[in-house]
Each structure stands twice: as structure tokens, then as C-alpha cells.
Write a protein that holds these residues in place. Sequence first.
Motif, PDB file in Angstrom:
ATOM      1  N   UNK A   1       0.833  -1.203   0.000  1.00  0.00           N
ATOM      2  CA  UNK A   1       0.000   0.000   0.000  1.00  0.00           C
ATOM      3  C   UNK A   1       0.869   1.255   0.000  1.00  0.00           C
ATOM      4  N   UNK A   2       1.956   1.241   0.774  1.00  0.00           N
ATOM      5  CA  UNK A   2       2.857   2.392   0.805  1.00  0.00           C
ATOM      6  C   UNK A   2       3.437   2.648  -0.583  1.00  0.00           C
ATOM      7  N   UNK A   3       3.827   1.593  -1.280  1.00  0.00           N
ATOM      8  CA  UNK A   3       4.363   1.738  -2.630  1.00  0.00           C
ATOM      9  C   UNK A   3       3.307   2.303  -3.578  1.00  0.00           C
ATOM     10  N   UNK A   4       2.077   1.841  -3.436  1.00  0.00           N
ATOM     11  CA  UNK A   4       0.995   2.342  -4.280  1.00  0.00           C
ATOM     12  C   UNK A   4       0.725   3.817  -4.016  1.00  0.00           C
ATOM     13  N   UNK A   5       0.732   4.191  -2.752  1.00  0.00           N
ATOM     14  CA  UNK A   5       0.492   5.595  -2.403  1.00  0.00           C
ATOM     15  C   UNK A   5       1.646   6.484  -2.865  1.00  0.00           C
ATOM     16  N   UNK A   6       2.874   5.968  -2.804  1.00  0.00           N
ATOM     17  CA  UNK A   6       4.014   6.746  -3.315  1.00  0.00           C
ATOM     18  C   UNK A   6       3.866   6.998  -4.804  1.00  0.00           C
ATOM     19  N   UNK A   7       3.431   5.981  -5.543  1.00  0.00           N
ATOM     20  CA  UNK A   7       3.228   6.157  -6.973  1.00  0.00           C
ATOM     21  C   UNK A   7       2.165   7.214  -7.251  1.00  0.00           C
ATOM     22  N   UNK A   8       1.062   7.157  -6.513  1.00  0.00           N
ATOM     23  CA  UNK A   8      -0.018   8.125  -6.713  1.00  0.00           C
ATOM     24  C   UNK A   8       0.446   9.536  -6.373  1.00  0.00           C
ATOM     25  N   UNK A   9       1.157   9.682  -5.269  1.00  0.00           N
ATOM     26  CA  UNK A   9       1.637  11.006  -4.868  1.00  0.00           C
ATOM     27  C   UNK A   9       2.678  11.536  -5.845  1.00  0.00           C
ATOM     28  N   UNK A  10       3.526  10.649  -6.343  1.00  0.00           N
ATOM     29  CA  UNK A  10       4.534  11.091  -7.304  1.00  0.00           C
ATOM     30  C   UNK A  10       3.875  11.651  -8.563  1.00  0.00           C
ATOM     31  N   UNK A  11       2.812  10.998  -9.022  1.00  0.00           N
ATOM     32  CA  UNK A  11       2.095  11.463 -10.210  1.00  0.00           C
ATOM     33  C   UNK A  11       1.443  12.826  -9.971  1.00  0.00           C
ATOM     34  N   UNK A  12       1.106  13.105  -8.715  1.00  0.00           N
ATOM     35  CA  UNK A  12       0.470  14.375  -8.373  1.00  0.00           C
ATOM     36  C   UNK A  12       1.478  15.426  -7.939  1.00  0.00           C
ATOM     37  N   UNK A  13       2.767  15.070  -7.992  1.00  0.00           N
ATOM     38  CA  UNK A  13       3.809  16.006  -7.595  1.00  0.00           C
ATOM     39  C   UNK A  13       3.921  16.187  -6.096  1.00  0.00           C
ATOM     40  N   UNK A  14       3.423  15.219  -5.328  1.00  0.00           N
ATOM     41  CA  UNK A  14       3.484  15.302  -3.869  1.00  0.00           C
ATOM     42  C   UNK A  14       4.708  14.545  -3.345  1.00  0.00           C
ATOM     43  N   UNK A  15       5.061  14.828  -2.098  1.00  0.00           N
ATOM     44  CA  UNK A  15       6.276  14.277  -1.510  1.00  0.00           C
ATOM     45  C   UNK A  15       6.060  12.867  -0.980  1.00  0.00           C
ATOM     46  N   UNK A  16       7.188  12.222  -0.650  1.00  0.00           N
ATOM     47  CA  UNK A  16       7.123  10.902  -0.041  1.00  0.00           C
ATOM     48  C   UNK A  16       6.517  10.980   1.355  1.00  0.00           C
ATOM     49  N   UNK A  17       6.733  12.115   2.029  1.00  0.00           N
ATOM     50  CA  UNK A  17       6.119  12.306   3.345  1.00  0.00           C
ATOM     51  C   UNK A  17       4.601  12.317   3.226  1.00  0.00           C
ATOM     52  N   UNK A  18       4.099  12.925   2.150  1.00  0.00           N
ATOM     53  CA  UNK A  18       2.656  12.930   1.912  1.00  0.00           C
ATOM     54  C   UNK A  18       2.154  11.521   1.655  1.00  0.00           C
ATOM     55  N   UNK A  19       2.967  10.723   0.974  1.00  0.00           N
ATOM     56  CA  UNK A  19       2.579   9.333   0.703  1.00  0.00           C
ATOM     57  C   UNK A  19       2.503   8.529   1.994  1.00  0.00           C
ATOM     58  N   UNK A  20       3.419   8.777   2.926  1.00  0.00           N
ATOM     59  CA  UNK A  20       3.393   8.076   4.208  1.00  0.00           C
ATOM     60  C   UNK A  20       2.122   8.426   4.978  1.00  0.00           C
ATOM     61  N   UNK A  21       1.784   9.714   4.985  1.00  0.00           N
ATOM     62  CA  UNK A  21       0.557  10.130   5.670  1.00  0.00           C
ATOM     63  C   UNK A  21      -0.668   9.526   4.995  1.00  0.00           C
ATOM     64  N   UNK A  22      -0.652   9.516   3.682  1.00  0.00           N
ATOM     65  CA  UNK A  22      -1.771   8.982   2.917  1.00  0.00           C
ATOM     66  C   UNK A  22      -1.935   7.478   3.146  1.00  0.00           C
ATOM     67  N   UNK A  23      -0.826   6.770   3.305  1.00  0.00           N
ATOM     68  CA  UNK A  23      -0.882   5.333   3.547  1.00  0.00           C
ATOM     69  C   UNK A  23      -1.664   5.031   4.824  1.00  0.00           C
ATOM     70  N   UNK A  24      -1.326   5.734   5.888  1.00  0.00           N
ATOM     71  CA  UNK A  24      -2.000   5.507   7.168  1.00  0.00           C
ATOM     72  C   UNK A  24      -3.455   5.958   7.107  1.00  0.00           C
ATOM     73  N   UNK A  25      -3.703   7.010   6.363  1.00  0.00           N
ATOM     74  CA  UNK A  25      -5.055   7.560   6.277  1.00  0.00           C
ATOM     75  C   UNK A  25      -5.975   6.719   5.400  1.00  0.00           C
ATOM     76  N   UNK A  26      -5.420   6.114   4.348  1.00  0.00           N
ATOM     77  CA  UNK A  26      -6.260   5.496   3.319  1.00  0.00           C
ATOM     78  C   UNK A  26      -6.132   3.979   3.216  1.00  0.00           C
ATOM     79  N   UNK A  27      -5.440   3.331   4.140  1.00  0.00           N
ATOM     80  CA  UNK A  27      -5.190   1.890   3.953  1.00  0.00           C
ATOM     81  C   UNK A  27      -6.465   1.062   3.959  1.00  0.00           C
TER      82      UNK A  27
END
Length: 304
Positions: free
Chosen positions: A171-197
Motif C-alpha cells: 500500500x505504501x508503494x501504491x500511495x508513493x506512486x499516486x503522490x509522485x504522479x500528483x507532484x506530492x512528496x514521499x512524506x505525503x505518501x506516508x501520511x496517505x498510507x496511514x489515512x487510506x489503507x
Amino acid sequence: MTKRVFLLGVGCQKGGTTWVHDHLNRHPQCALGIAKEYHSFDVVASQQQRHLLTRSMKRLRVNLDMVEPLLKDGPPVALGDGAGLLADADLREKLLRNLRKVLFALDHHDYASYFRHLSEGEGVRVTGDITPEYAVLGAEDYGFIRRLVEKIAPDLEMRVLFMMRDPIERIFSSEKMSCRRLGKSEEAAARSTVKHYKKPYNAPKSRFEETIRHIEAVFPPERIMYVFYEEFFAERSVAGLYEFLGLDPLIEPDFGHNPLPSGKTETLLPAGGIAEMRAYFAPTYEFVAERFGADRIRGIWQHY
């Protein structure tokens, strides 16, 4: 092996399926067709996946809008001309890819006929569809696909590949991919992982115990191969895949090829979030450990 193989790759998302597709697509005994992920069944059986069909429809409309003026103003073309009506090979490929994705979701008979045709190519031993989102299908869906292929392409034997990865890291890898496509940081992906798992687009794709139960309700053990992302990228694992599919070792695996790079992982998931997710996915971790060995899973899955 007496029959040619239809490979159904059912996941998991961010589990190495793109690398496997790219590798097999270079193999002279494989014919995987015009796409890696066809989404012919998940977009029908799961409302959550329907957006992938409408996306192909939108892309198809764009392709048609580009093609129409070229055909309207183009000169006559001799029948048998290799280029056909559309000389732009890249545009033609995009048009056909999106056309087939839409068509196959609407007419599964054409889906099976397409792969039967591919399998009849000279020297072809393996054809197939590797769509990670098929992991969300149920046993009745896998049963339908098996009956479909056996009816339309009786010379093909269906085999199933299921690749797994630590559920939380997947899930973390998936969220990193999504955030990268949106120009967001890896820190945002970590937060998103916990929020959206727990979200429908995340949790079901990490419920490996459900996918395994559904697959095994339809296919015998000798037609199923289970692989772990954390162990796969080695000569021994690729050799095992070749044996499973009946392929000759004609090409070298490129383990340096990363089709969907995530970049360097410098951000860690918060400890509290890990504990919460670990508790949520406890049935998955325990099922996989019991099935494949606790020591083995402890050695490859950091959150077990």
C-alpha cells in the motif's frame, strides 16, 4: 507440457507484475498482445474498478478524434498495403489498444478469441493477461474466466500467477506512486498510507488470503504459482517461472530494469500507523505465514 498456456496474472498490485510482463514480452515463445493490463473482468465485476473502463473509453474518444481527420482527408490506400489506412504507427497502436480494452470488457468472447489467435503464432507457448486488479475477483469470477477460455480456446491450459508483497509495504508503494504522479512528496505518501489503507482501492488488494481461497476454489495446485516480490528478482525464481510456464531459457533476465521506480525510500511510516495497519491486516499476515512458513515470511516481510 502438452498444451500451450494461457497465463492469468492476478496480482498483486505493486508486486512485480510489470517486470514479469516486460520480461515475458521479450521472450520469443510468449505472445502477450497489445497491452499488459486488459481489465476485461475487474471493470465488470467490481464497481470500484469501473473507472478504468471509462478511462479507456475517454482515451478511445481522443484517439478517434485524432484519427478521423487523417482518414477523411487521406488518399486511397491499396489493399494489402502494410501501413493500411493509418500510417502513424504509434497512433494506430494506441487506438487499437484502447479499442480492444473497451471491446473485451463488453464482449468476453472476443477476449478469449483474441488470445486464442495469439497462441496460434509460430513457436508460441504462452499467451496471457497480467492484470493485478484481478485479485479483487471472487471464486465465481475465476470460474467464469476458466470456463470461457476452455470453451473458446480449448487448446490452451489456464495457469495462474499470484505475486505477493508485504501488505503494508504494498500500500505504501501504491500511495508513493499516486503522490509522485500528483507532484506530492514521499512524506505525503506516508501520511496517505496511514489515512487510506482501509479504502476500497487499497485494502482488498492486500487481502491475500481472500484471493488465495478464491483461486484455489477453481484451479488445482499444479496450475497455480505463488511468488513473493521480496524473493523474486533472482535467477532461481525466474527459472521457476519458466518451468511453470514451459518456457525455454532463451533470454537473460534484466534485474536492473525497474519499470515503475519509486525512488529512494527515505521516509518511514509512523510507528503508530504501522501498529494500526498491522492489527488490521493480522489475518493476512497469519494466513500467509501459516501457508508458506512463518520463518520465511518473517525473513522477507518487515511488518510480520
